[in-house]
Design a protein around this motif. Sequence first.
Motif, PDB file in Angstrom:
ATOM      1  N   GLY A  37      22.649 -33.538  32.785  1.00 33.79           N
ATOM      2  CA  GLY A  37      22.187 -34.031  34.070  1.00 33.79           C
ATOM      3  C   GLY A  37      23.127 -33.617  35.172  1.00 33.79           C
ATOM      4  O   GLY A  37      24.177 -33.021  34.935  1.00 33.79           O
ATOM      5  N   THR A  38      22.736 -33.930  36.402  1.00 27.80           N
ATOM      6  CA  THR A  38      23.571 -33.650  37.560  1.00 27.80           C
ATOM      7  C   THR A  38      23.909 -34.957  38.253  1.00 27.80           C
ATOM      8  O   THR A  38      23.149 -35.915  38.225  1.00 27.80           O
ATOM      9  CB  THR A  38      22.863 -32.712  38.548  1.00 27.80           C
ATOM     10  OG1 THR A  38      21.579 -33.261  38.883  1.00 27.80           O
ATOM     11  CG2 THR A  38      22.701 -31.327  37.946  1.00 27.80           C
ATOM     12  N   ASP A  39      25.087 -34.974  38.895  1.00 24.83           N
ATOM     13  CA  ASP A  39      25.606 -36.179  39.526  1.00 24.83           C
ATOM     14  C   ASP A  39      26.069 -35.851  40.936  1.00 24.83           C
ATOM     15  O   ASP A  39      27.010 -35.093  41.124  1.00 24.83           O
ATOM     16  CB  ASP A  39      26.778 -36.729  38.689  1.00 24.83           C
ATOM     17  CG  ASP A  39      27.260 -38.088  39.149  1.00 24.83           C
ATOM     18  OD1 ASP A  39      27.521 -38.248  40.355  1.00 24.83           O
ATOM     19  OD2 ASP A  39      27.390 -38.992  38.305  1.00 24.83           O
ATOM     20  N   GLY A  40      25.351 -36.418  41.929  1.00 27.54           N
ATOM     21  CA  GLY A  40      25.788 -36.264  43.308  1.00 27.54           C
ATOM     22  C   GLY A  40      26.622 -37.450  43.741  1.00 27.54           C
ATOM     23  O   GLY A  40      27.708 -37.302  44.273  1.00 27.54           O
ATOM     24  N   GLY A  41      26.081 -38.646  43.498  1.00 27.17           N
ATOM     25  CA  GLY A  41      26.787 -39.864  43.851  1.00 27.17           C
ATOM     26  C   GLY A  41      26.612 -40.938  42.811  1.00 27.17           C
ATOM     27  O   GLY A  41      26.359 -42.098  43.121  1.00 27.17           O
ATOM     28  N   GLY A  42      26.711 -40.537  41.543  1.00 24.91           N
ATOM     29  CA  GLY A  42      26.584 -41.483  40.438  1.00 24.91           C
ATOM     30  C   GLY A  42      25.392 -41.244  39.544  1.00 24.91           C
ATOM     31  O   GLY A  42      25.094 -42.069  38.666  1.00 24.91           O
ATOM     32  N   SER A  43      24.703 -40.128  39.705  1.00 22.53           N
ATOM     33  CA  SER A  43      23.433 -39.903  39.016  1.00 22.53           C
ATOM     34  C   SER A  43      23.546 -39.583  37.535  1.00 22.53           C
ATOM     35  O   SER A  43      22.536 -39.497  36.845  1.00 22.53           O
ATOM     36  CB  SER A  43      22.651 -38.786  39.714  1.00 22.53           C
ATOM     37  OG  SER A  43      22.202 -39.228  40.975  1.00 22.53           O
ATOM     38  N   LEU A  71      28.061 -31.398  37.003  1.00 23.55           N
ATOM     39  CA  LEU A  71      27.267 -31.337  35.776  1.00 23.55           C
ATOM     40  C   LEU A  71      27.822 -32.353  34.790  1.00 23.55           C
ATOM     41  O   LEU A  71      29.042 -32.481  34.639  1.00 23.55           O
ATOM     42  CB  LEU A  71      27.333 -29.935  35.171  1.00 23.55           C
ATOM     43  CG  LEU A  71      26.536 -29.701  33.887  1.00 23.55           C
ATOM     44  CD1 LEU A  71      25.042 -29.864  34.131  1.00 23.55           C
ATOM     45  CD2 LEU A  71      26.829 -28.304  33.329  1.00 23.55           C
ATOM     46  N   GLY A  72      26.930 -33.097  34.141  1.00 19.69           N
ATOM     47  CA  GLY A  72      27.394 -34.121  33.226  1.00 19.69           C
ATOM     48  C   GLY A  72      26.572 -34.196  31.962  1.00 19.69           C
ATOM     49  O   GLY A  72      25.468 -33.648  31.870  1.00 19.69           O
ATOM     50  N   VAL A  73      27.123 -34.892  30.974  1.00 21.88           N
ATOM     51  CA  VAL A  73      26.484 -35.089  29.675  1.00 21.88           C
ATOM     52  C   VAL A  73      26.457 -36.577  29.372  1.00 21.88           C
ATOM     53  O   VAL A  73      27.477 -37.258  29.500  1.00 21.88           O
ATOM     54  CB  VAL A  73      27.248 -34.349  28.548  1.00 21.88           C
ATOM     55  CG1 VAL A  73      26.563 -34.581  27.204  1.00 21.88           C
ATOM     56  CG2 VAL A  73      27.366 -32.865  28.841  1.00 21.88           C
ATOM     57  N   ILE A  74      25.289 -37.085  28.981  1.00 18.84           N
ATOM     58  CA  ILE A  74      25.134 -38.443  28.466  1.00 18.84           C
ATOM     59  C   ILE A  74      24.764 -38.314  26.999  1.00 18.84           C
ATOM     60  O   ILE A  74      23.957 -37.456  26.636  1.00 18.84           O
ATOM     61  CB  ILE A  74      24.036 -39.219  29.212  1.00 18.84           C
ATOM     62  CG1 ILE A  74      24.294 -39.239  30.715  1.00 18.84           C
ATOM     63  CG2 ILE A  74      23.921 -40.651  28.675  1.00 18.84           C
ATOM     64  CD1 ILE A  74      23.165 -39.871  31.523  1.00 18.84           C
ATOM     65  N   GLY A  75      25.330 -39.152  26.141  1.00  9.83           N
ATOM     66  CA  GLY A  75      25.035 -39.027  24.715  1.00  9.83           C
ATOM     67  C   GLY A  75      25.099 -40.351  23.983  1.00  9.83           C
ATOM     68  O   GLY A  75      25.504 -41.379  24.531  1.00  9.83           O
ATOM     69  N   CYS A  76      24.697 -40.312  22.714  1.00 12.30           N
ATOM     70  CA  CYS A  76      24.743 -41.506  21.867  1.00 12.30           C
ATOM     71  C   CYS A  76      26.165 -41.990  21.663  1.00 12.30           C
ATOM     72  O   CYS A  76      26.433 -43.191  21.679  1.00 12.30           O
ATOM     73  CB  CYS A  76      24.126 -41.203  20.499  1.00 12.30           C
ATOM     74  SG  CYS A  76      22.334 -41.086  20.474  1.00 12.30           S
ATOM     75  N   THR A  77      27.082 -41.044  21.452  1.00  9.10           N
ATOM     76  CA  THR A  77      28.465 -41.387  21.161  1.00  9.10           C
ATOM     77  C   THR A  77      29.403 -40.566  22.038  1.00  9.10           C
ATOM     78  O   THR A  77      29.022 -39.499  22.553  1.00  9.10           O
ATOM     79  CB  THR A  77      28.815 -41.125  19.691  1.00  9.10           C
ATOM     80  OG1 THR A  77      28.792 -39.702  19.444  1.00  9.10           O
ATOM     81  CG2 THR A  77      27.831 -41.819  18.756  1.00  9.10           C
TER      82      THR A  77
END
Length: 363
Positions: A115-121, A158-164
């Motif tokens: 995902g992308t993060d501009g101000g907390g996204s 640029l960011g990553v969200i995941g299970c762990t």
Amino acid sequence: MAIDKQRIERAAALAQAELGRSVVALNPDWQAEAKTKRNDARIFGVKNTNGIPGHLFERMRQSPDYLWLTVDKMASLGRSVDTDLVNPLTYRPMTGSTSGGAVNILKGAIDLCLGTDGGGSVLAPALATNLPAFMGNGIGLRGGQGRSTDGIPFMAGLGVIGCTLDMVLEATELLYGTPIQNENHMQKVSVAIPAPGCMPMPDGGDCTAELRTYLEKLPSGNIQWDWQEIQYDTPYDRVALSRQLQQLIRENPHRLYLSLEGPIDVFSADETIPRSFAGCAPQIVAGTPSKAFVKVANPCGCSGFALPCDRLATGFVLLLPPGNEMLPAACVLAHRLMKAAPRPEMFERYFLRREKFCEAFSV
């Protein structure tokens, strides 16, 4: 070499069921690409935005350790609250704008998302769903340019969200192109935490007092953490907090910044748009702030972790100054914070081990 057939077919079935909601589209070639992946490859989704650099997406797609399955819904207009989706944990409108990816992880369709993060996204939706995340603007993982709803220009991180957390860090290392969990040689690391009373939480608690209950449980190790209390004047005002954080970084570029934030978007939506209207309604629908450091990490050029804890839609926010010098120490602290506050066993059973799977009726 092929990914576990039963696992990917279940994931694809769950993703198919979410089409038109948290899933925008499925990779049309997922079946063919699955044959080229390792048995334990991670299944991932990508946010429905052109802000993710194509070469980084392809680096992940071509890796034998990752299989691309979904295009994940983005909150309309990039808003920080997605009025089209419901958070499966809080039953409230989902936090945005990387909203679909976090929901699809909880639904069991994917293991992690880009995902992308501009101000907390990236960081805020991760906290809202009790998932770990890393946003890498400060180490050069960036997307396109934009402007926040309160007028702050930014280069999206640029960011990553995941299970762990391990999943998040492994994917980040692939995108970054080099290990980020190198052996840490620092014996003492300064970490700023809010001073008592300056950062009230949405439930009425004090951030510092609540945070210290977890810091007391940190596993011991070879690093001495130097906790430094900072008086933040207006921690829920993004413009003011951005200026203060940038000044603090200029004064000491070798310090980490830690807070405890949430519940995210539970007592009310924490979004700027409703507050631009007159009358009493904005106070009712958006009057309880729940996002502080998650909103300023990217505008300040930092990298940051969102780290879930045992509280609903709540977690640690750990920010790093620009550059990669503090990254090894931050990774160590991130792991220890999650060990000090493990998520409930029921969450792990339903959303991580995914022991509950119901086959859909078919004609």
